[in-house]
Enzyme design. Structure first.
Site, PDB file in Angstrom:
ATOM      1  N   CYS A  85     -13.342 -14.594  -3.730  1.00  0.00           N
ATOM      2  CA  CYS A  85     -13.944 -13.335  -3.266  1.00  0.00           C
ATOM      3  C   CYS A  85     -15.473 -13.427  -3.384  1.00  0.00           C
ATOM      4  CB  CYS A  85     -13.356 -12.143  -4.024  1.00  0.00           C
ATOM      5  SG  CYS A  85     -13.680 -10.557  -3.187  1.00  0.00           S
ATOM      6  N   HIS A 195      -7.933 -13.030  -2.182  1.00  0.00           N
ATOM      7  CA  HIS A 195      -7.512 -13.188  -3.573  1.00  0.00           C
ATOM      8  C   HIS A 195      -6.171 -13.923  -3.626  1.00  0.00           C
ATOM      9  CE1 HIS A 195     -10.448 -10.527  -5.602  1.00  0.00           C
ATOM     10  NE2 HIS A 195     -10.464  -9.898  -4.433  1.00  0.00           N
ATOM     11  N   GLU A 197      -4.700 -14.942  -6.208  1.00  0.00           N
ATOM     12  CA  GLU A 197      -3.965 -14.454  -7.382  1.00  0.00           C
ATOM     13  C   GLU A 197      -3.242 -13.142  -7.123  1.00  0.00           C
ATOM     14  OE1 GLU A 197      -7.877 -12.263  -7.820  1.00  0.00           O
ATOM     15  OE2 GLU A 197      -7.104 -14.075  -6.879  1.00  0.00           O
TER      16      GLU A 197
END
Length: 214
Positions: A85, A195, A197
């Site tokens: 990001c 992202h 994750e």
């Protein structure tokens, strides 16, 4: 935890979802530590640099934590670094927010600027267009979606490689109102605007792919 697990440091400089990154990396088998300790970050197999919020604030926080030295020294020695990001955005030369220009790490030339789209921020799931030879997206279907949250982006890839002995960076693109850089693979330096994750199984595959290169 396997004795062969790769050591990954999530660099904690005050700007990033470090716990989410830690959990995601641990789930795919990494030995993860959240720290800003210089020696620990330098000696890890992989360094992950998260980032949320404003470009200028992230750069201030990174400099206070000596993060620019950590990233620069690791890359000078060919040691893997991954940005996520705003952690990707600060790898470029500059960011412009509300007319104010801030110097980035300048690992890549280019400018992070406002995303021109009917709806900003770009928040939610989106597909990407990855190069056919991408290592980052290996094993990931073309229709998979990744989770984005951003109002700024890099619109042009400016780094030119003229030496045929050097592999050109592999750049992945996405579209939200306009085309923008969604990910980059450039030697030891990888980065994503989205992202991983927070991107479910597809994001986990990306992190697995990165760890596999460490």
């Amino acid at each position: 935890m396997s004795a062969a697990a790769k050591k990954v440091v999530v660099f904690d400089y005050g700007f990033g979802n470090v716990r989410s990154a830690e959990r995601a990396l641990a789930r795919v088998g990494a030995d993860v530590e959240i720290t800003r300790d210089y020696d620990t970050a330098m000696n890890a197999d992989g360094l992950l640099v998260p980032g949320v919020g404003a470009f200028s604030a992230c750069m201030d926080g990174l400099r206070r934590a000596r993060g620019e030295w950590v990233v620069g020294r690791r890359l000078a020695g060919g040691r893997p670094v991954m940005g996520i990001c705003v952690g990707m955005q600060i790898l470029f030369a500059r960011g412009i927010e509300h007319g104010v220009e801030t110097e980035g790490l300048d690992e890549w030339p280019g400018t992070v600027g406002p995303l021109k789209a009917p709806v900003v921020p770009h928040m939610g799931w989106n597909t990407v267009e990855a190069p056919a030879d991408s290592d980052l997206f290996a094993g990931v279907g073309a229709d998979e979606r990744f989770y984005f949250v951003h109002s700024y982006a890099v619109h042009d890839w400016e780094l030119e490689v003229t030496n045929p002995a050097i592999r050109a960076p592999r750049v992945t693109w996405a579209t939200h109102g306009e085309s923008f850089v969604a990910a980059v693979e450039n030697g030891a330096l990888w980065a994503t605007q989205f992202h991983p994750e927070k991107s479910g199984d597809a994001g986990a595959q990306l992190l697995t792919n990165w760890i596999g290169t460490l």
